[in-house]
Design an enzyme around this catalytic site. Structure first.
Site, short mmCIF file in Angstrom:
data_model
loop_
_atom_site.label_atom_id
_atom_site.label_comp_id
_atom_site.label_asym_id
_atom_site.label_seq_id
_atom_site.Cartn_x
_atom_site.Cartn_y
_atom_site.Cartn_z
N ASN A 1 0.68 -1.35 -0.03
CA ASN A 1 0.01 -0.02 0.01
C ASN A 1 0.86 1.21 0.08
O ASN A 1 1.47 1.58 1.02
CB ASN A 1 -0.78 0.22 1.47
CG ASN A 1 -1.72 1.10 1.52
OD1 ASN A 1 -1.88 2.11 0.32
ND2 ASN A 1 -2.12 1.29 2.50
N TRP A 2 1.12 1.93 -1.15
CA TRP A 2 2.18 2.95 -1.32
C TRP A 2 1.53 4.20 -0.80
O TRP A 2 2.11 5.24 -0.58
CB TRP A 2 2.19 3.21 -2.84
CG TRP A 2 3.15 2.01 -3.53
CD1 TRP A 2 3.59 0.84 -2.84
CD2 TRP A 2 3.66 2.17 -4.72
NE1 TRP A 2 4.27 0.25 -3.88
CE2 TRP A 2 4.44 1.02 -5.03
CE3 TRP A 2 3.74 3.15 -5.75
CZ2 TRP A 2 4.92 0.83 -6.21
CZ3 TRP A 2 4.40 2.75 -6.86
CH2 TRP A 2 4.92 1.74 -7.33
N LYS A 3 0.11 4.28 -0.30
CA LYS A 3 -0.57 5.48 0.11
C LYS A 3 -0.22 6.60 -1.06
O LYS A 3 -0.17 6.48 -2.03
CB LYS A 3 0.05 5.75 1.58
CG LYS A 3 -0.17 4.38 2.53
CD LYS A 3 -0.07 4.55 3.81
CE LYS A 3 -0.31 3.46 4.75
NZ LYS A 3 -0.09 3.45 6.12
N HIS B 1 -9.55 1.15 5.06
CA HIS B 1 -8.33 1.59 5.68
C HIS B 1 -8.28 2.62 6.86
O HIS B 1 -9.34 3.47 6.59
CB HIS B 1 -7.29 2.07 4.92
CG HIS B 1 -5.68 1.96 5.30
ND1 HIS B 1 -5.32 3.05 6.10
CD2 HIS B 1 -4.67 1.48 5.08
CE1 HIS B 1 -4.29 2.96 6.25
NE2 HIS B 1 -3.79 1.89 6.03
N GLU C 1 -6.81 4.98 7.94
CA GLU C 1 -6.67 6.54 7.48
C GLU C 1 -7.87 7.02 6.73
O GLU C 1 -8.28 8.14 6.93
CB GLU C 1 -5.36 6.51 6.57
CG GLU C 1 -4.11 6.37 7.30
CD GLU C 1 -2.99 5.78 6.67
OE1 GLU C 1 -3.00 5.59 5.24
OE2 GLU C 1 -2.03 5.19 7.28
N GLU D 1 -5.38 -4.74 10.62
CA GLU D 1 -4.23 -3.76 10.89
C GLU D 1 -4.54 -2.86 12.14
O GLU D 1 -5.47 -2.10 12.33
CB GLU D 1 -4.16 -2.65 9.79
CG GLU D 1 -3.90 -3.42 8.52
CD GLU D 1 -3.53 -2.30 7.46
OE1 GLU D 1 -2.41 -2.48 6.68
OE2 GLU D 1 -4.18 -1.17 7.27
N GLY E 1 2.17 2.70 10.55
CA GLY E 1 3.30 3.78 10.39
C GLY E 1 3.96 4.18 11.76
O GLY E 1 4.67 4.95 11.84
N SER F 1 3.52 -1.62 10.47
CA SER F 1 4.85 -1.82 10.72
C SER F 1 5.51 -3.13 10.60
O SER F 1 6.31 -3.57 11.15
CB SER F 1 5.17 -1.23 11.93
OG SER F 1 4.78 0.20 12.23
N GLY G 1 2.85 -0.88 4.12
CA GLY G 1 2.92 0.35 4.04
C GLY G 1 4.42 0.89 3.66
O GLY G 1 4.86 0.69 2.73
#
Ligand code: PGA
Length: 256
Positions: free
Chosen positions: A9-11, A97, A99, A169, A175, A215, A236
């Site tokens: 997941n490159w965000k 997600h 976020e 998650e 992160g 992480s 991530g």
């Protein structure tokens, strides 16, 4: 045996050129090295889906979107629909997600609609669930995850559910550099699988891939992935570095 998944997941990261370089690094690695029983999925920003999809043609890499809107088309400025993703041969879409739940206030109700939109267009959702630190410290983590499943996914039929991938998650691990311990991950994954068995029966539960995210990196992936109920990872930060992501892909003991 369940086919495992390592998804990046490159965000909201990478310029066009950087994205091109990273996609080809992974595609080239998989052309030269056989990794078995593992699907590799790259989820770049939407702007680079075409680039990634073209680069991955005829490779083992599959492409996923990071988000989708629930409606099929229409006056929704800035949004992207599931039929659009399907028309670009996008195989997966991350939904729910933390976020998106936090910054874009996405509710389980909306997420349930997004899941249906994906399934109607042959896109497999990677559906994210997980508790915050406060919720874990209060001992509510199992309940939170159960509620997320109930509200967003358990309206699906058993046939529909077979296309779902779950990503557990824990929000406190995303992160932050703080990973769930291997035991915490296995405990929650086994619990999630027991909920799936209760709802859809043991065959569906046994087939469903449950990924760990938060992480996960080149150093801890092998230990996390060694758990019987951890079927891979949603990665991530470490997916932004080709070498690290490739190390994670290789982390299953029988991957090559
Ligand atoms: P992280 O992110 O690996 O950087 O913790 C995982 C995710 O948000 O999917």
């Amino acid at each position: 045996m369940r086919n495992r998944i390592v998804a990046g997941n490159w965000k909201m990261n990478k310029t066009f050129e950087e994205a091109e370089g990273l996609v080809f690094e992974i595609v080239d690695f998989l052309e030269e090295n056989e990794i078995i029983n593992t699907e590799v999925v790259i989820c770049p920003p939407a702007l680079y889906l075409e680039l990634a999809s073209d680069a991955a043609v005829e490779s083992q890499v599959e492409i996923g979107a990071q988000n989708v809107y629930a409606r099929e088309s229409g006056a929704y400025t800035g949004e992207i629909s599931a039929p659009m993703l399907q028309s670009m041969e996008i195989a997966y879409c991350i939904i729910g997600h933390s976020e998106r739940r936090k910054y874009f206030k996405e509710s389980n109700e909306l997420l349930a609609e997004k899941v249906i939109a994906c399934l109607n267009n042959d896109i497999r959702p990677i559906f994210c669930i997980g508790e915050t630190l406060d919720e874990r410290e209060a001992g509510n983590h199992f309940k939170v995850v159960e509620d997320q499943l109930n509200e967003a996914l358990f309206n699906l039929s058993s046939g529909e559910f077979q296309n779902i991938v779950i990503a557990y998650e824990p929000v406190w691990a995303i992160g932050t550099g703080v990973t769930a311990t291997s035991a915490q991950a296995q405990e929650m994954h086994a619990y999630i699988r027991s909920l799936l068995a209760g709802k859809y029966g043991s065959d569906v539960a046994d087939q469903t891939r449950i990924l760990y995210g938060g992480s996960c990196n080149a150093l801890n992936a092998a230990e996390l992935f060694s758990n019987p109920d951890v079927d891979g990872g949603l990665i991530g930060g470490a997916s932004l570095i080709g070498h690290d992501f490739i190390e994670i892909i290789k982390s299953f003991p029988d991957a090559s």
